[in-house]
Design a protein around this motif. Structure first.
Motif, PDB file in Angstrom:
ATOM      1  N   ASP A  32      -8.702 -32.603 -22.587  1.00  0.00           N
ATOM      2  CA  ASP A  32      -8.472 -33.890 -21.929  1.00  0.00           C
ATOM      3  C   ASP A  32      -7.526 -34.731 -22.794  1.00  0.00           C
ATOM      4  O   ASP A  32      -7.964 -35.457 -23.693  1.00  0.00           O
ATOM      5  N   THR A  33      -6.244 -34.644 -22.504  1.00  0.00           N
ATOM      6  CA  THR A  33      -5.226 -35.339 -23.299  1.00  0.00           C
ATOM      7  C   THR A  33      -5.412 -36.846 -23.267  1.00  0.00           C
ATOM      8  O   THR A  33      -5.284 -37.530 -24.291  1.00  0.00           O
ATOM      9  N   GLU A  34      -5.732 -37.383 -22.097  1.00  0.00           N
ATOM     10  CA  GLU A  34      -5.899 -38.828 -21.974  1.00  0.00           C
ATOM     11  C   GLU A  34      -7.121 -39.308 -22.746  1.00  0.00           C
ATOM     12  O   GLU A  34      -7.103 -40.356 -23.389  1.00  0.00           O
ATOM     13  N   SER A  35      -8.207 -38.527 -22.702  1.00  0.00           N
ATOM     14  CA  SER A  35      -9.401 -38.912 -23.444  1.00  0.00           C
ATOM     15  C   SER A  35      -9.132 -38.905 -24.950  1.00  0.00           C
ATOM     16  O   SER A  35      -9.592 -39.797 -25.678  1.00  0.00           O
ATOM     17  N   THR A  70     -10.264 -27.589 -19.637  1.00  0.00           N
ATOM     18  CA  THR A  70      -8.937 -28.036 -20.087  1.00  0.00           C
ATOM     19  C   THR A  70      -9.082 -29.197 -21.069  1.00  0.00           C
ATOM     20  O   THR A  70      -9.919 -30.087 -20.866  1.00  0.00           O
ATOM     21  N   LEU A 111     -13.006 -31.948 -23.749  1.00  0.00           N
ATOM     22  CA  LEU A 111     -12.583 -31.234 -22.541  1.00  0.00           C
ATOM     23  C   LEU A 111     -12.944 -32.026 -21.283  1.00  0.00           C
ATOM     24  O   LEU A 111     -13.899 -32.807 -21.262  1.00  0.00           O
ATOM     25  N   LEU A 112     -12.160 -31.792 -20.238  1.00  0.00           N
ATOM     26  CA  LEU A 112     -12.473 -32.359 -18.932  1.00  0.00           C
ATOM     27  C   LEU A 112     -13.787 -31.767 -18.425  1.00  0.00           C
ATOM     28  O   LEU A 112     -14.119 -30.613 -18.727  1.00  0.00           O
ATOM     29  N   ASP A 145     -14.446 -31.111 -15.299  1.00  0.00           N
ATOM     30  CA  ASP A 145     -14.230 -30.643 -13.929  1.00  0.00           C
ATOM     31  C   ASP A 145     -14.401 -29.127 -13.803  1.00  0.00           C
ATOM     32  O   ASP A 145     -14.139 -28.539 -12.758  1.00  0.00           O
TER      33      ASP A 145
END
Length: 490
Positions: free
Chosen positions: A341-344, A339, A332-333, A335
């Motif tokens: 974290d698709t990029e991670s 949410t 998860l992000l 922040d």
């Protein structure tokens, strides 16, 4: 040296600075190094000369002599288990000399290596620092392994360990003991013996962590200098209950109470040989004391498997083999939006590709639930109130807080990750391997997801792009350079 000097004079080799003074170089170059040349007809002769050389000067310990040149199944298992417990284990038996200090046993005055005060045997009062330096921990592991694999447990005595490692002569009794122990380990399989030992060891470590006491602090009413045979009895009691009878600790509070001061229930021989019957009786007596705190193991949940030793070994190996390992704090992000974290996650998959492409037969891991920065661990604690568990320069955060944040239990989150792997654009072989072999493991009270990576028959890719690892760095392979990557698999 003459060839090197000629290359410098010709300008084909550039000498680095600073340059040693000429008189110092002369002293080094003129130093007399005595040597002798021996011609050998057999490997046994090499071992014999090695042992004779070490009969003078600073002598090797008995265990160091046993281990020298011993390459059988038994010695391999003992060496690998002992290294895992100390923390100086490596995925390969080959290690660069300039990396050895990273996993060498050191003391508090040196800023590198493994602190001897933190090694399990010393931290728990089982062996002294000097005994660990003399490889007495390997003797202890050897005694335990011999008991575990033998149909009739042998005595604990130096002469038997000599036989098991092949240090004794060719007398019939010694040779038979050597053959029997080799066959016993081979029959069980080295991998299974190491796995069983780790299961029991991790459960014992976890139990000690829950009691907030060291091994000797829990067993004894007052401090003792060392307690290797008491450890043997307790470990083998746990082994009998966990492996032989397929049980797990149930009422941990009751188990702590029974272990507290239980040295009074343990009879061990002081010094010299420890008879087989004496050791078996001591183990059985402790089994009888502890057993009511254990329950039948009916749990097949992979998250229930403790990976304490294995995970710490991976963290340690990452110092010397950075390309094979990577660590992510979670999915998860950070922040506060909770949410995914698709990029991670895409970066995790790219890293898996890079590890698989190191070379044929490569094995590596990406651990999710482990932060490598204090600032990241601090942010997770701030957002989720997680109690992070530090280990060396890492911080194990687990993934429980993420599952809770997105409204899922651990099983549901695990399935979510598996589905994302299956839906990814990874090359089919690697995709199938990751989906089948991703693990959910326990590190004390925290769950960590382990992406278990192996090189496939052909180079792997993500969406048609090939990646490779250079140390901890991940790089896309240019189209013009793919042929070089393919050659690694030919």
């Amino acid at each position: 040296m003459a060839v090197t000097k000629a290359a410098v004079d010709k300008g084909t080799l550039t000498q680095k600075t600073p340059i040693l003074p000429r008189d110092v170089c002369v002293m080094i170059a003129s130093y007399q190094v005595p040597f002798s040349i021996f011609e050998f007809a057999s490997g046994e002769s090499v071992d014999d000369v090695f042992r004779r050389i070490n009969s003078g000067g600073r002598k090797l310990s008995r265990q160091e002599l046993r281990a020298a040149g011993s390459t059988g199944h038994f010695s391999t298992v003992v060496r690998r288990i002992a290294a895992k417990i100390r923390g100086d284990d490596s995925s390969s038996d080959i290690l660069r000399l300039n990396e050895m200090n990273l996993i060498s046993i050191t003391n508090k005055d040196l800023a590198y290596g493994l602190s001897i005060d933190n090694i399990f045997w010393v931290a728990n009062g089982i062996l002294t620092k000097e005994q660990v330096r003399e490889s007495r921990d390997e003797e202890l592991v050897g005694d335990l392994v011999a008991y575990m694999v033998s149909d009739i447990p042998p005595s604990s005595r130096s002469e038997f360990l000599d036989d098991f490692f092949g240090l004794s002569g060719n007398e019939e009794a010694s040779r038979k003991r050597r053959e029997d122990i080799e066959l016993a380990v081979q029959r069980r399989g080295t991998h299974v013996v190491i796995k069983d030992f780790s299961r029991v060891f991790d459960e014992l470590v976890y139990t000690l962590s829950q009691s907030n006491k060291s091994f000797t602090g829990l067993l004894f009413d007052s401090p003792v200098a060392r307690a290797p045979r008491y450890f043997q009895v307790v470990f083998l009691a746990f082994y009998t209950l966990i492996v032989k009878r397929n049980k797990v600790p149930g009422d941990k509070a009751a188990l702590f109470r029974k272990m507290d001061g239980s040295y009074k229930s343990i009879t061990v021989a002081e010094g010299g040989a420890w008879g087989a019957d004496q050791r078996v009786n001591a183990v059985n007596a402790v089994v009888g004391v502890y057993e009511s705190s254990f329950v039948d193991n009916n749990n097949t949940d992979p998250a229930a498997v403790h990976w304490i030793t294995q995970l710490e070994n991976i963290l340690g190996q990452s110092y010397t083999e950075q390309a094979n390992y990577d660590f992510k704090q979670g999915f998860l992000l950070l922040d506060g939006s909770h949410t995914f974290d698709t990029e991670s996650f895409a970066q995790i998959l790219r890293t898996c590709v890079g590890i698989a492409n190191i070379r044929k037969s490569t094995r590596g891991y990406v651990l999710v639930g482990v932060a490598d920065k204090a600032s990241t661990a601090g942010r997770i604690e701030q957002l989720y109130g997680v109690k992070v568990r530090p280990y060396d320069r890492f911080y194990v955060t687990g993934v429980e807080h993420e599952a809770q944040a997105i409204g899922k239990n651990l099983d549901q989150m695990f399935q979510l990750i598996v589905e994302k792997i299956k839906q990814s654009s990874l090359s089919d072989d690697l995709k199938g391997h990751l989906a089948r072999n991703i693990k959910s493991v326990r590190y004390y009270d925290l769950t960590v997801y382990v992406f278990d990576i192996e090189a496939q028959r052909d180079p792997s890719h993500l969406g048609g792009t090939f990646y490779e690892r250079a140390g901890a760095q991940l790089e896309a392979v240019p189209t013009t350079d793919v042929v070089r990557l393919v050659r690694r698999y030919s």
